[in-house]
Design a protein around this motif. Structure first.
Motif, PDB file in Angstrom:
ATOM      1  N   ARG A   1      33.220 -94.756  18.048  1.00  0.00           N
ATOM      2  CA  ARG A   1      32.790 -96.109  18.940  1.00  0.00           C
ATOM      3  C   ARG A   1      33.148 -95.905  20.611  1.00  0.00           C
ATOM      4  O   ARG A   1      32.750 -96.394  20.843  1.00  0.00           O
ATOM      5  N   ARG A   2      34.002 -94.612  20.287  1.00  0.00           N
ATOM      6  CA  ARG A   2      34.528 -93.873  22.017  1.00  0.00           C
ATOM      7  C   ARG A   2      33.057 -92.687  22.021  1.00  0.00           C
ATOM      8  O   ARG A   2      32.424 -93.583  23.812  1.00  0.00           O
ATOM      9  N   LYS A   3      32.538 -92.232  21.261  1.00  0.00           N
ATOM     10  CA  LYS A   3      30.935 -92.352  21.787  1.00  0.00           C
ATOM     11  C   LYS A   3      29.376 -92.972  21.976  1.00  0.00           C
ATOM     12  O   LYS A   3      28.953 -92.712  23.529  1.00  0.00           O
TER      13      LYS A   3
ATOM     14  N   SER B   1      33.977 -95.255  12.630  1.00  0.00           N
ATOM     15  CA  SER B   1      34.821 -94.974  13.024  1.00  0.00           C
ATOM     16  C   SER B   1      35.377 -94.865  14.123  1.00  0.00           C
ATOM     17  O   SER B   1      34.952 -95.408  15.161  1.00  0.00           O
ATOM     18  N   ALA B   2      36.100 -94.731  14.866  1.00  0.00           N
ATOM     19  CA  ALA B   2      36.365 -94.938  16.375  1.00  0.00           C
ATOM     20  C   ALA B   2      35.933 -93.628  16.938  1.00  0.00           C
ATOM     21  O   ALA B   2      35.779 -93.991  18.553  1.00  0.00           O
ATOM     22  N   SER B   3      35.851 -92.581  16.551  1.00  0.00           N
ATOM     23  CA  SER B   3      34.955 -91.208  17.092  1.00  0.00           C
ATOM     24  C   SER B   3      33.506 -92.011  17.702  1.00  0.00           C
ATOM     25  O   SER B   3      32.928 -91.660  18.538  1.00  0.00           O
TER      26      SER B   3
ATOM     27  N   ILE C   1      32.070-102.658  17.754  1.00  0.00           N
ATOM     28  CA  ILE C   1      33.427-102.760  16.957  1.00  0.00           C
ATOM     29  C   ILE C   1      32.354-102.911  15.093  1.00  0.00           C
ATOM     30  O   ILE C   1      33.595-102.745  15.104  1.00  0.00           O
TER      31      ILE C   1
ATOM     32  N   SER D   1      30.941 -94.206  25.537  1.00  0.00           N
ATOM     33  CA  SER D   1      30.801 -93.439  26.745  1.00  0.00           C
ATOM     34  C   SER D   1      29.646 -93.687  27.203  1.00  0.00           C
ATOM     35  O   SER D   1      28.747 -92.844  28.642  1.00  0.00           O
TER      36      SER D   1
END
Length: 308
Positions: free
Chosen positions: A234-236, A230-232, A226, A239
């Motif tokens: 957080r996604r990485k 950056s959103a990218s 959280i 994942s």
């Protein structure tokens, strides 16, 4: 307590999933295919983790251990189930029954601990990336994996010994496809509440301990993710642990339903379906889940395919 002139039971009869011959034939084909794919999928996962230098990381070391557990975990029950689906005699000796009971629970306990360690590994990778290589050295990984196996096989001795000491004098039919503690306790001539409570507490300690450890790891992981700006990013970060989280929820959800619920009359068909799911279906799904959601594993597979 059951009384009367009853002789000691020498073997049990596993009634299995169905008494209909056509259904049995269909189930045999289905489970044979699933079992074969499970062996192939998990074996490939182990071979990839050990052969590809890019996968020589703690995460894949624990994944290969997990796949190895899955192979033997499903092997403790499926071959016998397949044999019974084709046989009119569905008997299993008392020794064979308790050996299946022991290895089934030992491997299941080992799986719980490995899943907890994999959660801890993801916690260190995401929350302490700069110290990760030091905290998860190859020596530490080997020690953690060995500890999971040793605890798993030692921890399961107690309930097996307690239930094995109970008298079995008939009937000897187990309305199941494997030797599970619940049906075995019901067949005992002596209702031993101390044994029932001890086995229940023993299983609950294993599940609560490993699940709580995994839950705490993911609480810190989510807290750290959280905070990533950056959103990218957080996604990485997410994942890298999404596959493991999926497996944890599936496995612990089924097992905790079976072994941490209040005692009483539960629908046997539902119980059989749940156990089939986490002993037959889940070991097949796990390598698929880890492969489809992991670019490094997919790249390793593509590399091998291109060589062929």
């Amino acid at each position: 307590m059951r009384r009367g002139n009853q002789t000691e039971v020498k073997e049990f009869i596993l009634l299995g999933l169905s008494s209909n011959q056509r259904v049995q034939a269909a189930l045999f084909i289905l489970f044979l295919v699933v079992y074969t794919l499970t062996l192939v999928g998990n074996t490939i996962t182990i071979m990839l983790a050990w052969s590809d230098p890019r996968l020589h990381k703690p995460m894949y070391f624990f994944l290969s251990n997990f796949s190895f557990v899955e192979i033997w975990y499903t092997t403790t029950t499926v071959p016998k189930m397949l044999s019974d689906l084709l046989s009119k005699s569905k008997t299993i000796s008392i020794t064979g029954c308790f050996l299946q009971f022991y290895f089934f629970f030992s491997l299941g306990t080992t799986e719980c601990f490995i899943l907890a360690i994999m959660g801890y590994d993801r916690y260190l990778a995401i929350c302490h990336p700069l110290r990760y290589n030091m905290l998860m050295s190859s020596k530490i990984c080997s020690c953690l994996a060995a500890t999971c196996w040793i605890i798993g096989f030692l921890w399961s001795i107690m309930p097996v010994i307690l239930i094995r000491q109970l008298p079995f004098c008939g009937p000897n039919e187990i309305n199941h496809f494997l030797c599970d503690p619940g049906p075995l306790l019901e067949l005992s001539c002596l209702r031993d509440y101390a044994t029932e409570v001890t086995c229940s507490v023993w299983s609950s300690l294993t599940l609560l301990g490993t699940f709580s450890s995994t839950f705490i790891s993911y609480a810190f992981i989510i807290k750290t993710i959280i905070r990533i700006p950056s959103a990218s990013g957080r996604r990485k970060a997410f994942s890298t642990c999404a596959s493991h989280l999926t497996v944890v929820i599936t496995f612990f959800g089924c097992v905790m339903y079976m072994y941490m619920r209040p005692s009483g009359n539960h629908p046997i068909d539902v119980d059989k379906a749940v156990i089939v799911f986490y002993t037959v279906v889940t070991p097949l799904l796990n390598p698929i889940i880890y492969t489809l959601r992991n670019k490094e594993v997919l790249n390793a597979v593509k590399k091998i395919v291109l060589r062929l």
